[in-house]
Motif scaffolding. Structure first.
Motif, short mmCIF file in Angstrom:
data_model
loop_
_atom_site.label_atom_id
_atom_site.label_comp_id
_atom_site.label_asym_id
_atom_site.label_seq_id
_atom_site.Cartn_x
_atom_site.Cartn_y
_atom_site.Cartn_z
N UNK A 161 55.20 -19.22 43.80
CA UNK A 161 54.29 -18.90 42.60
C UNK A 161 53.21 -19.94 42.33
N UNK A 162 53.50 -21.35 42.67
CA UNK A 162 52.33 -22.42 42.56
C UNK A 162 51.39 -22.09 43.59
N UNK A 163 51.72 -21.61 44.83
CA UNK A 163 50.89 -21.53 45.88
C UNK A 163 49.69 -20.39 45.71
N UNK A 164 50.31 -19.41 44.94
CA UNK A 164 49.29 -18.03 44.71
C UNK A 164 48.54 -18.62 43.48
N UNK A 165 48.93 -19.37 42.75
CA UNK A 165 47.89 -19.84 41.59
C UNK A 165 46.91 -20.82 42.08
N UNK A 166 47.20 -21.76 43.18
CA UNK A 166 46.37 -22.54 43.74
C UNK A 166 45.13 -21.69 44.20
N UNK A 167 45.85 -20.72 45.11
CA UNK A 167 44.79 -19.62 46.05
C UNK A 167 43.74 -19.08 45.10
N UNK A 168 44.21 -18.54 44.10
CA UNK A 168 43.47 -17.78 42.78
C UNK A 168 42.43 -18.82 42.12
N UNK A 169 43.02 -19.87 42.02
CA UNK A 169 41.79 -20.87 41.47
C UNK A 169 40.88 -21.43 42.18
N UNK A 170 41.25 -21.56 43.64
CA UNK A 170 40.16 -22.03 44.47
C UNK A 170 39.35 -21.04 45.33
N UNK A 171 39.74 -19.80 44.59
CA UNK A 171 38.94 -18.54 45.52
C UNK A 171 39.38 -18.39 46.80
N UNK A 172 40.62 -18.61 47.12
CA UNK A 172 41.16 -18.08 48.47
C UNK A 172 42.44 -17.04 48.24
N UNK A 173 42.26 -16.23 47.22
CA UNK A 173 43.48 -15.51 46.70
C UNK A 173 43.69 -14.47 48.20
N UNK A 174 44.73 -14.17 48.37
CA UNK A 174 45.15 -13.10 49.46
C UNK A 174 46.27 -12.51 48.98
N UNK A 175 46.52 -11.18 49.72
CA UNK A 175 47.60 -10.37 49.09
C UNK A 175 49.11 -11.40 49.52
N UNK A 176 50.09 -10.68 48.89
CA UNK A 176 51.52 -11.40 48.92
C UNK A 176 51.77 -11.36 50.30
N UNK A 177 51.46 -10.41 51.30
CA UNK A 177 51.92 -10.43 52.65
C UNK A 177 51.26 -11.53 53.36
N UNK A 178 50.28 -12.24 53.05
CA UNK A 178 49.58 -13.16 53.50
C UNK A 178 49.98 -14.60 53.15
N UNK A 179 51.17 -14.74 52.30
CA UNK A 179 51.39 -16.17 51.89
C UNK A 179 51.62 -17.12 52.87
N UNK A 180 52.07 -16.79 54.26
CA UNK A 180 52.20 -17.62 55.27
C UNK A 180 51.06 -18.10 55.76
N UNK A 181 49.80 -17.50 55.38
CA UNK A 181 48.46 -18.12 55.70
C UNK A 181 48.05 -19.36 55.01
N UNK A 182 47.30 -20.14 55.60
CA UNK A 182 46.94 -21.54 54.90
C UNK A 182 46.48 -21.44 53.37
#
Length: 479
Positions: A161-182
């Motif tokens: 959940x924290x990783x998803x929020x970080x991606x969203x805020x810094x503009x690197x949001x990805x689909x849930x299936x891509x959670x293993x990406x940087x």
């Protein structure tokens, strides 16, 4: 200056950034210390133009025709939680403290600001971001984590959940299936603030480590009420405001006292009356331990109540709250803040806290706790281990006057005793009343300090609170 609020704000902030006392500024301008104090507090509503010009020349930062922006540098991009309307460093008058934090963050990939709830960790993190933000190509990003379900409730790490929020805020949001990406690209050059992390420590450190491994040019500031790790980065303890005035600033220069007066506003009748009741105001600040958030709550009451009423009542725990719903729920009152800390304790730690709160003296030593522990019904855990764990929480403070002695943080004892008393009253109610009183089921759901409620027929787990229900229902994908 377009208005006196901007003038008061800028004079105080710019003076502190230079490490000057009010006396120092008075010598440089030829104005009296009293005039500078009244300008900073907003008591002077129509300052003379000549006084403004003298201050502008001495501080060398004001455009005399426009309002000054208090931000030291222009941050290229600010994402996530927005800056507050008020200056973020106004209640931490020590320029040395801010300067030290700026240097520490610049020198370390990870810095954790640690301190009790309401002490100003977020404000100082924002102050550091304003100082350093312009040196980061991608600016500043703030990720708020206070509304995540605590890891001990969810039963697992909140890293996804924290990783998803970080991606969203810094503009690197990805689909849930891509959670293993940087989490971010390797060339990301950013200052990231992860705010309110004490209830998700495992996930916060896991995400921070992953980010730093992937992005060497990243700097991370974490705010938490207790230390999350000793092995990664630097921990910086944030201290409450001093009740004692700084040399050269006079009696009204005590950081805690000045904070209350500025929070009330210069045009407030309450602020004007408090200028004549300095000893009472100092005593109020001392009772509240100089914690800025507690002082804000008291200032709200002082808008309508004389200070003597607050002192005669304590002020009591139920007087210290705010109607500012922009704050997270656990930051809207002293009681809610303490409950947040208590809820993060283990059952055995809560039982020990009950023992400590029942001690007859305000300060205590390990021997006192051991004696109270031995008289209790707690079994199965080594008390010295429990005490060492309890002493690193915001609920217990080291006594500044006597070595190896401690005290409970303000209002913790009152809160614990109130919770214990409420639990005992419920236990004494007749079985029939517990069954028939359906309209007061919320009272039954009120947890004891140990997280269980005893009812006729044995001990049952506490009823789930809203966070438990949210976790079970999966109300939000990133909670």
């Amino acid at each position: 200056m377009t208005n006196v609020v901007d003038l008061a704000r800028d004079v105080a902030v710019q003076r502190r950034l230079r490490g000057w006392t009010q006396e120092d500024l008075a010598e440089r301008t030829g104005l009296s210390v009293r005039t500078i104090r009244n300008l900073e507090l907003g008591v002077v509503q129509n300052p003379r133009r000549s006084s403004v010009d003298l201050l502008a020349d001495a501080l060398g930062v004001f455009n005399r025709s426009t309002t000054t922006d208090h931000r030291p540098h222009q941050v290229p991009q600010w994402r996530g939680t927005k800056l507050p309307a008020l200056p973020v460093i106004e209640h931490h008058p020590s320029a040395a403290q801010l300067s030290h934090l700026v240097k520490t963050v610049a020198a370390n990939q990870l810095t954790t600001f640690v301190g009790p709830g309401g002490v100003g960790k977020t404000s100082l993190a924002f102050g550091v971001a304003l100082e350093l933000g312009s040196s980061f190509r991608d600016g500043v990003a703030v990720v708020e984590l206070s509304d995540l379900v605590p890891e001990h409730v969810k039963g697992e790490s909140q890293a996804p959940s924290i990783a998803r929020r970080v991606r969203r805020v810094i503009g690197a949001d990805r689909p849930a299936a891509a959670d293993n990406l940087p989490l971010c690209s390797r060339d990301t050059n950013l200052l990231l603030i992860m705010d309110n992390t004490e209830h998700v420590p495992v996930g916060s450190i896991q995400v921070a480590r992953d980010l730093l491994n992937q992005c060497p040019d990243l700097r991370i500031v974490i705010t938490a009420r207790s230390r999350l790790t000793e092995r990664l980065g630097s921990n910086q303890e944030i201290q409450p405001l001093s009740v004692e005035p700084q040399p050269g600033d006079g009696p009204f220069g005590a950081p805690a006292v000045e904070f209350v007066l500025r929070h009330l506003g210069g045009d407030s009748m309450a602020a004007a009356s408090l200028l004549e009741e300095l000893p009472s105001l100092v005593e109020l600040c001392r009772r509240l331990d100089g914690i800025p958030r507690y002082l804000e709550f008291a200032a709200e009451r002082l808008r309508t109540l004389p200070i003597q009423y607050l002192l005669s009542c304590g002020p009591s725990l139920d007087m210290l709250f705010t109607h500012d719903h922009a704050l997270p729920p656990h930051q809207q009152s002293v009681a809610a803040s303490i409950k947040w800390d208590v809820d993060l304790l283990s059952c055995s730690q809560r039982r020990l806290l009950e023992c400590v709160s029942s001690l007859p003296t305000s300060t205590f030593a390990i021997e006192d706790v051991m004696a109270a522990y031995g008289e209790s019904s707690i079994v199965g855990t080594e008390p010295l281990v429990l005490m060492s764990e309890l002493m690193v929480t915001p609920l217990v403070r080291a006594d500044t006057e006597e070595p190896h002695h401690y005290r409970l943080a303000p209002y913790v004892g009152h809160f614990v005793q109130s919770m214990t008393s409420n639990t005992l009253r419920r236990r004494r109610r007749p079985c029939e009343a517990l069954v028939d009183d359906a309209n007061r089921s919320a009272t039954l759901a009120q947890p004891s300090l140990c997280g269980v409620v005893e009812r006729p027929g044995g001990v049952h787990p506490r009823l789930p609170d809203q966070r438990d229900r949210d976790a079970a229902a999966g109300a939000r994908v990133d909670r």
